[in-house]
Design an enzyme around this catalytic site. Structure first.
Site, PDB file in Angstrom:
ATOM      1  CB  CYS A  51      -0.892   0.009   1.240  1.00 31.97           C
ATOM      2  SG  CYS A  51      -2.277  -1.100   1.016  1.00 31.97           S
ATOM      3  N   PRO A  52       0.527   2.274  -0.708  1.00 27.11           N
ATOM      4  CG  PRO A  52       0.403   4.513  -1.448  1.00 27.11           C
ATOM      5  CD  PRO A  52       1.319   3.521  -0.765  1.00 27.11           C
TER       6      PRO A  52
END
Ligand code: SF4
Lengths: 76, 347
Positions: free
Chosen positions: A13-14
Site C-alpha cells: 500500500c498504497p
C-alpha cells in the site's frame, strides 16, 4: 457492464490503491473489478478509497495469503 | 445558479492539510484532494510487513483525511519522475537525504498541471511559514509558487494573512478575513483550530512525510548509491531499504536479512530476482544478496546467514544457496561469531 481483474499481488500500500484507481478510470459506471492483493493494508485502504470516491465494495474474500476485493464502479 | 469555485488540496495525511482544506470548504468552495506517492512515503508499507506493527491501525492517513473532509482523493504515482528530484535536488537536501524544497515545488507543479487538466480554479496547501526549517520558511513560499508555475493560484489558508493576496482572495472567491496567519514552529494554533473544527484523532507525523527524513534510511540509500557508483534506484531497491537488517561485508555486495516472519515472507517475493540463502539444518532468516558475488563471497554470506539463524551456537549449519540464475547448492559452514562481525558492516 463488464467484469475485470487486477493483479496487485506483492504490491505494498498504497500501490494496490493506485493501480485500482488507474484501472477504474478506464472503466464505466456499473463495471465490476476484482482486485487480487497480498498486502493486508489493502483490506482497509481499498474500501476507504471506494467510500471516498463513490464506488461500492461488493465483497472481500481471503484465501491463504491472497485477498480479493470486488468493487462496482460508481458514477463519475 | 453559479457553479462553485473548485480547489485542489494537497493532502499529505497530516493535520495541516486537513485544516487547510476544511477552512476552504467552509467558504463554499468545492475541494478535491491530491496525494502524491513517491515510493518513500511512510504510509502503509512497513506496518504490513513487520508483525510487531500489526497492532497499529492500518489506515492510509491521506484517505482517512479525505474521508473526514468528505472529499474525493486522487492518489498520484510520481515514483519515476521523483527519482531525479532525490538524486539531483537543485536546492539541496535537508538534514538527511530529504530534498524538501524541490519536492514541494515538484508537487505543486504537478498539482498545477492537474488543475489545468481538470478545470479547477486554484490550489491549496497546509503550509505554514516557519513550520519546517527547510521548505516552509518565509523566503521559500514565493520560491515554491514561482518555480512550480502556480504563482497566484497557490493559496495557503493557514498562513495567507502573512502573505500577499493571491488570485482567489483578490477575486473574492475566498474571504481573506476568514483565513489564518499562523507562523512559527509551534503546533498550538493548529491544535486549537482542530478542536474548533471538531477534529480529534488526526496523525501527527514527527519528522516529515517520508522516509528520506530518517537518518538511518538515508544512510542506507547513500550506501546503495555509493555501491552502484551512481545515484540511481528502482522501486524495489527503496522498498527493500525499509525491510530487514542490511549488512555490507564487501563493497560489491550487501545482504538483506529478514528479522522475523513477516519480513521473511516479504523477502520471499524477491527470491527470483536476488541470489538468496536460507538455513536448512536450523530455523533461520531468508537472506537476499544484492550484488554480484563469487564463491568466497557466498561462503562469507553463508556464515553470516548461519549467524542470524537458530544454529548460531552450533559448530555447523547447512545453508542452501539459491543463485539468481536458478541453480542451487548447499554449504556446510561454521556460523560467524557475533563479535567477529565488524560494526561498520551494519548499515
Ligand atoms: S519530508 Fe519527504 S515528502 Fe515531505 S516535503 Fe520533504 S522530501 Fe517531500
Amino acid at each position: 457492464m463488464t467484469q475485470h481483474q487486477l493483479d496487485a499481488r506483492r504490491m505494498l500500500c498504497p500501490l494496490p490503491v493506485i493501480r485500482t484507481q488507474q484501472k477504474v478510470e478506464a472503466l464505466t459506471t456499473g463495471d465490476t473489478l476484482a482486485v487480487v492483493c497480498t498486502d493486508p493494508g489493502a483490506l482497509h485502504d481499498i474500501p476507504a478509497w471506494c467510500r471516498v470516491n463513490g464506488h461500492e465494495v461488493l465483497g472481500i474474500q481471503e484465501q491463504d495469503d491472497e485477498i480479493i476485493i470486488s468493487i462496482r464502479v460508481g458514477e463519475e | 445558479m453559479q457553479q462553485p469555485r473548485k480547489a485542489a488540496a494537497l493532502i499529505s495525511g497530516g493535520l495541516d492539510s486537513l485544516l487547510a482544506a476544511r477552512v476552504i470548504q467552509q467558504q463554499g468552495i468545492h475541494v478535491e484532494g491530491i496525494n502524491f506517492y513517491t515510493g518513500f512515503c511512510v504510509e502503509g508499507h512497513t506496518h504490513a510487513i513487520r508483525k510487531k506493527d500489526k497492532a497499529r491501525p492500518k489506515r492510509n492517513n491521506a484517505l482517512w483525511v479525505a474521508e473526514q473532509l468528505g472529499i474525493k482523493l486522487h492518489i498520484i504515482d510520481i515514483i519515476e519522475e521523483y527519482k531525479d528530484i532525490v538524486a539531483n535536488p537543485k536546492h539541496g537536501y535537508g538534514a538527511n537525504l530529504n530534498p524538501c524544497l524541490d519536492c514541494k515545488v515538484f508537487m505543486v507543479r504537478k498539482a498545477r498541471e492537474w488543475v489545468e487538466r481538470k478545470g479547477f480554479d486554484f490550489i491549496i496547501t497546509g503550509e505554514v511559514i516557519g513550520q519546517r526549517p527547510m521548505s516552509q520558511r518565509k523566503a521559500t513560499m514565493p520560491v515554491i509558487a514561482e518555480e512550480s508555475g502556480a504563482d497566484e493560484l497557490l493559496l495557503r489558508p493557514l498562513c495567507a494573512k502573512n502573505l500577499p493576496p493571491t488570485l482567489p482572495e483578490r477575486e473574492g472567491w475566498v474571504d481573506r478575513e476568514r483565513l489564518y496567519g499562523f507562523e512559527g514552529r509551534s503546533r498550538k494554533p493548529q491544535m486549537a483550530l482542530a478542536a474548533e473544527l471538531g477534529f480529534e484523532d488526526y496523525a501527527q507525523p514527527a519528522g516529515g512525510c517520508c522516509f528520506l527524513t530518517d537518518a538511518q534510511y538515508s544512510h542506507k540509500l547513500a550506501d546503495l548509491w555509493r555501491a552502484r557508483g551512481d545515484r540511481r534506484y528502482e522501486l524495489d531497491d527503496i522498498m527493500l531499504l525499509k525491510v530487514g537488517r542490511h549488512l555490507r561485508p564487501r563493497p560489491h555486495f550487501k545482504l538483506i536479512v529478514g528479522r522475523e516472519d513477516g519480513e521473511n515472507k516479504f523477502l520471499q517475493g524477491y527470491r527470483k530476482q536476488y541470489t538468496n540463502l536460507v538455513t536448512i539444518s536450523h530455523n533461520g532468516p531468508l537472506v537476499l544478496v544484492d550484488g554480484d558475488v563469487n564463491d568466497d563471497d557466498l561462503l562469507l554470506a553463508a556464515r553470516l546467514t548461519a549467524r542470524f539463524s537458530q544454529g548460531r551456537d552450533s559448530d555447523r549449519v547447512d545453508v542452501q544457496v539459491n543463485m539468481r540464475k536458478g541453480d542451487s547448492k548447499t554449504l556446510q559452514v561454521a556460523p560467524m561469531a557475533g563479535d567477529a562481525i565488524p560494526k561498520d558492516w551494519y548499515l
